[in-house]
Structures are given as structure tokens and as C-alpha cells.
Write an enzyme that holds these catalytic residues in place. Structure first.
Site, PDB file in Angstrom:
ATOM      1  N   ALA A   8       0.843  -1.194   0.000  1.00 15.79           N
ATOM      2  CA  ALA A   8       0.000   0.000   0.000  1.00 15.79           C
ATOM      3  C   ALA A   8       0.878   1.244   0.000  1.00 15.79           C
ATOM      4  O   ALA A   8       1.853   1.326   0.743  1.00 15.79           O
ATOM      5  CB  ALA A   8      -0.905   0.010   1.228  1.00 15.79           C
ATOM      6  N   CYS A   9       0.538   2.183  -0.875  1.00 19.35           N
ATOM      7  CA  CYS A   9       1.246   3.470  -0.888  1.00 19.35           C
ATOM      8  C   CYS A   9       0.209   4.572  -1.028  1.00 19.35           C
ATOM      9  O   CYS A   9      -0.991   4.309  -0.970  1.00 19.35           O
ATOM     10  CB  CYS A   9       2.293   3.521  -2.005  1.00 19.35           C
ATOM     11  SG  CYS A   9       1.613   3.599  -3.666  1.00 19.35           S
ATOM     12  N   ALA A  10       0.656   5.787  -1.222  1.00 20.68           N
ATOM     13  CA  ALA A  10      -0.265   6.920  -1.256  1.00 20.68           C
ATOM     14  C   ALA A  10      -1.370   6.730  -2.293  1.00 20.68           C
ATOM     15  O   ALA A  10      -2.542   6.858  -1.983  1.00 20.68           O
ATOM     16  CB  ALA A  10       0.498   8.211  -1.499  1.00 20.68           C
TER      17      ALA A  10
END
Length: 102
Positions: A8-10
Site C-alpha cells: 500500500a502506498c499513497a
């Protein structure tokens, strides 16, 4: 049974390239994995649906680690910033598998 890894990232965009490199490394090493990427905002929804074995957070969302750890019963790790920047899928995969004791 495949090890399920969720990144998960921005926005979920930069981790998509890392997922591809991790999958390539897993295939080269003969490791059975299912690796996906999502945005941090949608991570809980994806976790509920996919039931990953581990959640890896992009360095830009490391501030969310305590909340994820508090609310999840799977390991939550922040991806090493250098490995993330270099898109070193092999190191990120190894780190995840090591955390899982595999």
C-alpha cells in the site's frame, strides 16, 4: 498455498512497478506468491476481501503503520526506503518472506 503480500502506498501507482519486480523475483526463486498493490486509503477494504498474509507500506505512508498494526492481525512492515527508491523487488520480497518466517 501462495503467500499473499499486499503493498500500500499513497495512490497505489508506484507500488505497482515494485509488485511486478517482486513477482519476477518470486518466479526466479520458485516462490509461490500472490502480490498486489493498492492505495493506503483502500487497504482495509482490500485486506477484508483478499486476506493477505502481510501488509507492506510504502515509505510515504509510514505514518499509518501504528494504526494498521493496531487494527490488523497480520504483520505490517514499512518497505525499506532504499529498496523502494531503487524498486528492488528481490530485497522487498525477501524481507516480507523473512518477516513471515518463510
Amino acid at each position: 498455498m501462495a503467500t499473499k503480500i499486499l503493498l500500500a502506498c499513497a495512490a497505489g501507482m508506484s507500488t505497482s512497478m515494485l509488485v511486478a519486480r517482486m513477482q519476477k523475483a518470486a518466479e526466479a526463486d520458485g516462490v509461490d506468491t500472490q502480490i498486489n498493490a493498492t492505495s493506503a486509503a483502500e487497504a482495509n477494504e482490500v485486506i477484508d476481501k483478499e486476506h493477505p498474509d502481510i501488509l507492506l507500506l510504502g515509505p510515504q505512508v509510514r505514518y499509518m503503520e501504528p494504526d494498521f498494526k493496531k487494527n490488523l492481525n497480520i504483520p505490517v512492515e514499512v518497505i525499506n526506503m532504499q529498496d523502494y527508491g531503487l524498486m528492488n523487488g528481490e530485497n522487498v520480497l525477501r524481507s516480507a518472506l523473512k518477516t513471515l518466517g518463510k
